[in-house]
Design an enzyme around this catalytic site. Structure first.
Site, short mmCIF file in Angstrom:
data_model
loop_
_atom_site.label_atom_id
_atom_site.label_comp_id
_atom_site.label_asym_id
_atom_site.label_seq_id
_atom_site.Cartn_x
_atom_site.Cartn_y
_atom_site.Cartn_z
CE1 TYR A 143 -3.72 2.57 1.05
CE2 TYR A 143 -1.89 3.57 2.24
CZ TYR A 143 -3.16 3.64 1.71
OH TYR A 143 -3.89 4.80 1.85
CD GLU A 231 -6.30 4.80 -0.61
OE1 GLU A 231 -6.22 4.58 0.61
OE2 GLU A 231 -7.38 4.97 -1.21
#
Length: 440
Positions: A143, A231
């Site tokens: 991530y 993101e």
């Protein structure tokens, strides 16, 4: 130099909220395929794919990708697409297919229907297109996000070795898995910084250079395109040792629209609340809520305080509406149009501080709007500031169901009281005007 530290879940959540929950500023969100196209234009690795707006295009896109292993993704601005369902009963907004024909069939089931996820609520959001990509097999999933952090007043890179998961759950359950890097906006992401992040995440040695390049290019996109959040989840190392952004969520600062015209041309109004779109066009800050007391306020801080005191008195606000410094008669008219379009609204609380704008001018505009719209629900007006006494007199002499109250607590109490009584009147089929007359 930079500092890379293991942050707590609370610190991560604070950074994420500061980027995504601005009160007076909206951040443009764009579809996944647009995000992928932008990243690819910066030389960042993304899966091969394209967008389709109907079943025929879906088959053509699948044919152009080649192979027999693809993913069809509904283009809806909401999280949880894979676990969602459509209003026609079709399940899953992210599906694996094995042929162009199957891609066409799934596109037919998705396009033109509303996808309902945990984020959209039961209303769902319309799916107007699908994004079809080549299926890539991840060897490792990470991530990575770049966002503006209010606490540090600058960009931060948030990363985790636990990619492909709900990052807020990771931050809550295993906060030690979250890495936060503060970026000096005057220096940017150095080779040393990017190498440290890539290494700590766990990229294999042969992928470190590609990962470093990807992190630096993502930061370049963030800065050059006035993003508030980038993101990537997951950021993957594939089985053939490529670094790819498998899924991307990008948000951009609305205040930069004047210099990011191409990006803002990607806005999809069908993914936004129709009333909020209308409010934006009128220069109003409006967010629809679930309550029944309409709020018309000037100033974001006063608007938040107004909603809080309504809740403290047992009521529930129907909206956040900040007319800003332009509380003109025309702005009040547009605001009332938005508030009264919600059938749940049973009372309206107008809370205006007259500084630049005079209270008597606001009162005249308010009276004019109520008369022209023939409103029958009670309106509580608290006008404080310049020419407040004149405003109070104008409202009291208008003969309309506008109740001028100076004290904030009293005004909130009356708003809640009137709202409850109007709801009783509606259930007993009595006219609201008759019910509110009891409180004169």
């Amino acid at each position: 130099m930079f500092k890379l530290a293991r942050s707590s879940g609370r610190q991560f959540t604070s950074a994420l909220k500061s980027a995504s929950q601005q009160t007076q500023r909206r951040n443009l969100a764009v579809h996944e395929y647009r995000s992928a196209q932008l990243l690819e234009s910066y030389g960042i690795g993304v899966p091969k794919g394209n967008v389709a707006h109907n079943a025929k295009e879906a088959e053509q896109v699948a044919n152009s990708i080649g192979g027999e292993d693809m993913v069809v993704k509904a283009q809806v601005l909401a999280g949880g697409r894979g676990k969602g369902h459509f209003d026609n009963g079709f399940k899953g907004g992210v599906r694996v297919v094995y042929s162009p024909r199957e891609a066409s069939v799934l596109a037919e089931q998705m396009i033109g229907h509303k996808l309902i996820t945990k984020q959209t609520g039961e209303r769902g959001r319309i799916c107007n297109s699908v994004y079809i990509v080549e299926r890539e097999y991840a060897r490792r999933e990470f991530y990575l996000a770049i966002l503006m952090d209010r606490a540090t007043q600058g960009p931060v890179i948030v990363a985790s070795s636990q990619g492909g998961m709900d990052i807020e759950t990771v931050a809550k359950e295993t906060p030690e898995a979250i890495l936060t890097t503060k970026v000096d906006i005057n220096i940017g992401v150095t080779d040393e910084m990017a190498t440290k992040i890539a290494t700590d995440l766990g990229f294999s040695k042969q992928c470190i250079p590609d990962a470093v390049s990807t992190i630096q290019k993502l930061y370049k996109v963030f800065m050059e395109k006035d993003a508030t959040q980038i993101e990537i989840n997951p950021l993957s190392e594939t089985s053939d040792h490529k670094v790819l952004c498998m899924d991307a969520k990008l948000n951009f600062d609305d205040n930069a629209e004047f210099r990011q015209k191409e990006v803002f041309d990607w806005r999809d109004p069908s993914q936004e609340d129709a009333d909020e779109v209308k409010a934006g066009e009128a220069g109003l800050n409006f967010i629809k809520l679930d309550g029944d007391i309409g709020c018309l306020v000037n100033g974001a801080g006063l608007a938040m305080a107004t909603m809080d005191i309504i809740k403290l008195n047992g009521g529930s606000p129907a909206n956040f509406l900040d007319v800003g410094g332009g509380a003109t008669p025309e702005a009040i008219k547009q605001a009332f149009d938005l508030i009264t379009s919600d059938p749940k609204v049973t009372a309206i609380f107008v809370n205006i501080f007259g500084g630049i704008v005079r209270c008597d001018a606001i009162a005249k505009g308010l009276i004019s709007v109520v008369e022209s719209m023939n409103l029958r629900i009670p309106i509580i007006a608290r006008l404080q500031g310049t020419n407040g006494e004149q405003a109070h007199k104008l409202i009291n002499e208008s003969g309309l169901k506008i109740f001028s109250i100076d004290d904030l607590q009293t005004a909130a109490e009356k708003s809640v009281q009137f709202s409850k009584v109007v709801k009783i009147g509606k259930s007993s089929e009595l006219p609201p005007s008759l019910i509110t007359s009891l409180f004169i």
